[in-house]
Scaffold this active site. Structure first.
Site, short mmCIF file in Angstrom:
data_model
loop_
_atom_site.label_atom_id
_atom_site.label_comp_id
_atom_site.label_asym_id
_atom_site.label_seq_id
_atom_site.Cartn_x
_atom_site.Cartn_y
_atom_site.Cartn_z
N GLU A 137 0.26 14.39 -74.89
CA GLU A 137 -0.69 14.47 -73.80
C GLU A 137 -1.09 15.89 -73.48
O GLU A 137 -0.35 16.84 -73.74
CB GLU A 137 -0.11 13.80 -72.55
N HIS B 57 -5.61 4.61 -66.86
CA HIS B 57 -4.94 4.38 -65.59
C HIS B 57 -5.32 5.46 -64.58
O HIS B 57 -5.87 6.49 -64.95
CB HIS B 57 -3.41 4.33 -65.77
N1 CMX Z 1 -5.59 -1.22 -67.48
C1 CMX Z 1 -5.98 -2.45 -67.06
N2 CMX Z 1 -5.50 -3.61 -67.58
C2 CMX Z 1 -4.60 -3.49 -68.56
C3 CMX Z 1 -4.13 -2.25 -69.05
C4 CMX Z 1 -4.68 -1.09 -68.47
N3 CMX Z 1 -4.30 0.12 -68.87
N4 CMX Z 1 -3.21 -2.45 -70.00
C5 CMX Z 1 -3.12 -3.79 -70.15
N5 CMX Z 1 -3.95 -4.41 -69.28
C6 CMX Z 1 -4.16 -5.85 -69.16
C7 CMX Z 1 -4.61 -6.44 -70.48
O1 CMX Z 1 -6.01 -6.34 -70.62
C8 CMX Z 1 -4.12 -7.85 -70.41
O2 CMX Z 1 -5.01 -8.62 -69.69
P1 CMX Z 1 -5.49 -10.07 -70.25
O3 CMX Z 1 -4.21 -10.88 -70.30
O4 CMX Z 1 -6.45 -10.54 -69.21
O5 CMX Z 1 -6.06 -9.81 -71.59
C9 CMX Z 1 -2.81 -7.73 -69.62
O6 CMX Z 1 -2.92 -6.49 -68.87
C10 CMX Z 1 -1.60 -7.64 -70.52
O7 CMX Z 1 -1.87 -6.61 -71.45
P2 CMX Z 1 -1.21 -6.45 -72.88
O8 CMX Z 1 -2.23 -5.81 -73.76
O9 CMX Z 1 -0.57 -7.72 -73.33
O10 CMX Z 1 -0.14 -5.34 -72.61
P3 CMX Z 1 1.35 -5.47 -72.09
O11 CMX Z 1 1.51 -6.58 -71.12
O12 CMX Z 1 2.27 -5.39 -73.26
O13 CMX Z 1 1.44 -4.06 -71.32
C11 CMX Z 1 1.51 -2.87 -69.30
C12 CMX Z 1 0.68 -3.79 -70.18
C13 CMX Z 1 0.65 -2.47 -68.11
C14 CMX Z 1 2.77 -3.60 -68.83
C15 CMX Z 1 1.89 -1.63 -70.17
O14 CMX Z 1 0.71 -0.98 -70.61
C16 CMX Z 1 2.76 -0.62 -69.45
O15 CMX Z 1 3.97 -0.78 -69.35
N6 CMX Z 1 2.14 0.47 -68.92
C17 CMX Z 1 2.86 1.51 -68.21
C18 CMX Z 1 3.27 2.66 -69.13
C19 CMX Z 1 2.09 3.38 -69.69
O16 CMX Z 1 0.95 2.96 -69.61
N7 CMX Z 1 2.39 4.57 -70.30
C20 CMX Z 1 1.39 5.45 -70.88
C21 CMX Z 1 0.95 6.53 -69.90
C22 CMX Z 1 2.05 7.53 -69.62
C23 CMX Z 1 1.74 8.47 -68.48
O17 CMX Z 1 0.83 8.26 -67.70
O18 CMX Z 1 2.49 9.48 -68.35
CO CO Z 2 -0.33 9.12 -66.18
#
Ligand code: CMX
Ligand code: CO
Length: 143
Positions: free
Chosen positions: A43, A84
């Site tokens: 990043e 995000h």
């Molecule tokens: N924004 C909005 N919606 C999202 C999303 C995002 N970034 N990521 C996933 N979704 C939605 C998907 O579109 C999906 O929706 P549908 O079921 O309607 O299609 C649903 O959430 C499930 O998505 P998935 O692709 O099956 O993904 P997962 O459930 O495996 O994971 C999440 C989703 C949020 C739990 C996972 O991305 C996570 O744990 N995120 C937190 C950690 C992270 O993002 N780290 C990177 C950034 C690090 C930092 O900022 O420092």
């Molecule tokens: Co972040």
């Protein structure tokens, strides 16, 4: 209390090219870079402005470093774009607990390590009207 926008997280395929776009187009310079193995990302933090609580606001450009990372999965599905938003708070533990109590899924039992030694957690996007939402407490050295 959530007191500021800490950063907006933007997923990209090529961090160096994306950094160069933000530099050439807007004049934003890289403030900090790191690899966060736990989050599976490389990043760059581009500092936009300081804030009155001693924190700052950034753009966080994110490139996945492994295929099973959350950002890689998101990029494969959506392409590049806003991944995000992150709100800043002095008390990520307290805010996460209070928000959990309102029925919103908090993804981690305890905050984890984010950029520049910050402590972070995430709220499930499906409980936040489609927005993956991060809560951040900056490392003390940044105050
Ligand atoms: N924004 C909005 N919606 C999202 C999303 C995002 N970034 N990521 C996933 N979704 C939605 C998907 O579109 C999906 O929706 P549908 O079921 O309607 O299609 C649903 O959430 C499930 O998505 P998935 O692709 O099956 O993904 P997962 O459930 O495996 O994971 C999440 C989703 C949020 C739990 C996972 O991305 C996570 O744990 N995120 C937190 C950690 C992270 O993002 N780290 C990177 C950034 C690090 C930092 O900022 O420092
Ligand atoms: Co972040």
């Amino acid at each position: 209390m959530l007191t500021r926008i800490d950063h907006i997280g933007i997923a990209c395929f090529d961090l160096d090219k994306t950094v160069e776009f933000y530099r050439a187009t807007y004049g934003f310079e890289v403030f900090h870079t790191e690899v966060n193995e736990e989050q599976g990302v490389r990043e760059a933090m581009l500092r936009i402005n300081g804030t009155d609580d001693g924190g700052a606001s950034y753009l966080q450009l994110l490139e996945p470093v492994r295929e099973d990372s959350t950002v890689a999965k998101w990029l494969a599905k959506n392409g590049e774009g806003v991944h995000h938003i992150a709100f800043g708070t002095a008390d990520v533990d307290g805010e996460a607990e209070a928000i959990r109590g309102k029925g919103v899924r908090v993804l981690y039992d305890e905050p984890r390590t984010g950029s520049m030694g910050s402590r972070i957690t995430f709220l499930h996007p499906k409980d936040c009207h489609g927005v993956l939402t991060e809560l951040v407490t900056s490392a003390p050295s940044r105050h």
